[in-house]
Design an enzyme around this catalytic site. Structure first.
Site, PDB file in Angstrom:
ATOM      1  N   GLU A   3      35.997  44.963  38.148  1.00  0.00           N
ATOM      2  CA  GLU A   3      36.442  43.715  38.786  1.00  0.00           C
ATOM      3  C   GLU A   3      36.787  43.983  40.244  1.00  0.00           C
ATOM      4  O   GLU A   3      37.428  44.984  40.559  1.00  0.00           O
ATOM      5  CB  GLU A   3      37.712  43.130  38.127  1.00  0.00           C
ATOM      6  CG  GLU A   3      37.490  42.497  36.788  1.00  0.00           C
ATOM      7  CD  GLU A   3      38.744  41.837  36.214  1.00  0.00           C
ATOM      8  OE1 GLU A   3      39.627  41.414  36.988  1.00  0.00           O
ATOM      9  OE2 GLU A   3      38.836  41.761  34.982  1.00  0.00           O
ATOM     10  N   GLU A  24      43.051  45.986  31.801  1.00  0.00           N
ATOM     11  CA  GLU A  24      44.288  46.131  32.565  1.00  0.00           C
ATOM     12  C   GLU A  24      45.521  46.365  31.699  1.00  0.00           C
ATOM     13  O   GLU A  24      46.407  45.505  31.612  1.00  0.00           O
ATOM     14  CB  GLU A  24      44.473  44.921  33.492  1.00  0.00           C
ATOM     15  CG  GLU A  24      43.319  44.795  34.465  1.00  0.00           C
ATOM     16  CD  GLU A  24      43.491  43.671  35.484  1.00  0.00           C
ATOM     17  OE1 GLU A  24      44.369  42.816  35.290  1.00  0.00           O
ATOM     18  OE2 GLU A  24      42.740  43.661  36.473  1.00  0.00           O
TER      19      GLU A  24
HETATM   20  C1  BGC Z   1      42.151  39.882  35.412  1.00  0.00           C
HETATM   21  C2  BGC Z   1      41.383  38.592  35.454  1.00  0.00           C
HETATM   22  C3  BGC Z   1      41.944  37.696  36.531  1.00  0.00           C
HETATM   23  C4  BGC Z   1      41.785  38.393  37.872  1.00  0.00           C
HETATM   24  C5  BGC Z   1      42.267  37.594  39.062  1.00  0.00           C
HETATM   25  C6  BGC Z   1      42.557  40.410  36.750  1.00  0.00           C
HETATM   26  O1  BGC Z   1      43.894  40.747  36.677  1.00  0.00           O
HETATM   27  O2  BGC Z   1      41.520  40.837  34.619  1.00  0.00           O
HETATM   28  O3  BGC Z   1      41.434  38.018  34.189  1.00  0.00           O
HETATM   29  O4  BGC Z   1      41.382  36.438  36.531  1.00  0.00           O
HETATM   30  O5  BGC Z   1      42.483  39.597  37.855  1.00  0.00           O
HETATM   31  O6  BGC Z   1      43.627  37.345  38.974  1.00  0.00           O
END
Ligand code: BGC
Length: 418
Positions: free
Chosen positions: A325, A169
């Site tokens: 993610e 990110e």
């Molecule tokens: C990040 C994670 C974080 C997740 C939830 C993402 O921005 O890569 O490290 O825990 O979002 O907030």
């Protein structure tokens, strides 16, 4: 790609060979990462910046063997994790053999449990020395980072690094650290935000070049969080301009850089959680979710359509996509299954429409340290009992997810294949 038909004639939503797993990051799970800017941030000003310090996290530094066996046993065929720069290069130019041996063993363990590693070389935490020299605003920041990445590739080797995510990110780091001031270094300065944002786009390119200089077998990409950014009041010019400007910074600038060509890697990582509606009359200019919508423990709106926008945008780069993610913080695991259902349906539709999505990694494998918010937001499909020696408790959503992995079908989430 289109819908896929198995030998048994059952239509799959996801092709054979699709990578399925869950994501984590070193600082959020390992514990005692005490040589980083985050560790300091958790302790300065009497702990004012965080809900609580990370401390032992979920002690994965010691428990990784059991954890990887657990995830392999849940049917995952991939696992995303990060290596901690502050452990590997504790002082400028000094690399720590023991830390490298540790990660070599972690990655061998991932592989031995039937999972393909996705390894992030930088997930939010910086070595203390790097931060002290000005972090991403230092003149030689990008070069220093590339030197570290090359060392990781040389020491861990391409067999342990089939997929490397260069930067987790690159837009969220500047947003939280240099504009909103909620992550280290805690600044609120638009020029610094832009400068760090551009430095991190360059850091990706430099890391790709560094990896290539060591091996052509490492498939690499950057992992972009593509938030669905919208004006809160579509009729308000101020909101519209703000949303357009933030979209430029938070997605178009990075996507333009990838589209500009040269060697920008082999794939793009798409990370998606929610929609953010910008309201120029507020400070900070973020509107709460609309009345009545479903929200999560982060206070984020559940907005699956935004994932399709993210995939459509990322697809314009022309490289394969991996969802590195996507997930939900909730105390109600049935809400997690619903979130998975609505979001995996979006992914399945996108694949049907020809978007080249090759993997999905749920955030997160385990409940973990949610940065400034500490431990209350529980994202894990495996819950962690913080009152009982960090005991791992597999939730029903993990079994539901496994059925999707095994059948390649979204409906297996809620209707067990029989
Ligand atoms: C990040 C994670 C974080 C997740 C939830 C993402 O921005 O890569 O490290 O825990 O979002 O907030």
């Amino acid at each position: 790609m289109g819908a896929c038909v198995t030998l048994a004639g059952v239509t799959r939503d996801f092709p054979e060979g699709f990578l399925w797993g869950a994501s984590t990051a070193a600082h959020q799970v390992e514990g005692n990462n005490d040589n980083s800017d985050w560790w300091d941030w958790e302790l300065v000003d009497g702990g004012a910046h965080v809900h609580e310090p990370s401390g032992v996290a979920i002690d994965q530094w010691h428990r990784y063997r059991d954890d990887m066996a657990l995830l392999g046993g849940l049917g995952h065929n991939a696992h995303r994790l990060s290596v901690e720069w502050s452990r590997l290069e504790p002082e400028p130019g000094r690399f720590d053999d023991e830390a490298f041996d540790h990660y070599a063993d972690v990655l061998d363990t991932v592989l031995a449990n039937g999972m393909t590693p996705f390894v992030t070389t930088y997930h939010f935490t910086l070595p203390r020395w790097f931060a002290a020299r000005g972090g991403w605003l230092a003149d030689d920041a990008v070069e220093r980072y590339a030197t570290f990445v090359a060392e990781v590739a040389r020491r861990l080797g391409a067999e342990r690094l089939p997929f490397v995510c260069t930067v987790n990110e690159p837009q969220i780091i500047p947003l939280e650290g240099y504009l909103l001031g909620v992550f280290p270094p805690g600044h609120e300065d638009f020029d610094e935000f832009q400068a760090a944002n551009r430095a991190l786009a360059s850091a990706h390119r430099a890391a790709v070049a560094a990896l290539r200089s060591v091996s052509s077998d490492i498939r690499t990409g950057t992992c972009l969080q593509l938030i669905a950014l919208e004006p809160a009041r579509p009729d308000d010019e101020g909101d519209r301009e703000l949303a357009a400007m933030m979209r430029r910074e938070m997605s178009e600038m990075h996507l333009d850089d990838l589209r500009a060509g040269g060697d920008v890697g082999d794939w793009v990582g798409v990370q998606y959680y929610s929609r953010t509606r910008l309201d120029s009359s507020r400070q900070p200019p973020i509107a709460p979710p609309p009345e009545g919508v479903e929200t999560t423990l982060m206070g984020w709106e559940v907005f699956p359509e935004g994932l399709r926008r993210a995939l459509d945008d990322a697809a314009t780069v022309g490289l394969p996509l991996y969802i590195t993610e996507n997930g939900i913080a909730t105390a109600d695991d049935t809400q997690r299954v619903r979130y998975l259902d609505s979001h995996l349906r979006i992914v399945a539709d996108a694949i049907r429409d020809g978007i080249d999505v090759r993997g999905y990694m749920y955030w997160s494998a385990f409940d973990n340290f949610e940065w400034a918010r500490g431990y209350p937001p529980t994202f894990g499909m495996v819950a962690i009992d913080r009152d009982d020696d960090l005991t791992r408790r597999v939730l029903p959503s993990a079994a539901a997810y496994r059925r999707v992995i095994e059948t390649g079908r979204v409906d297996a989430l809620t209707a067990p294949a029989g």
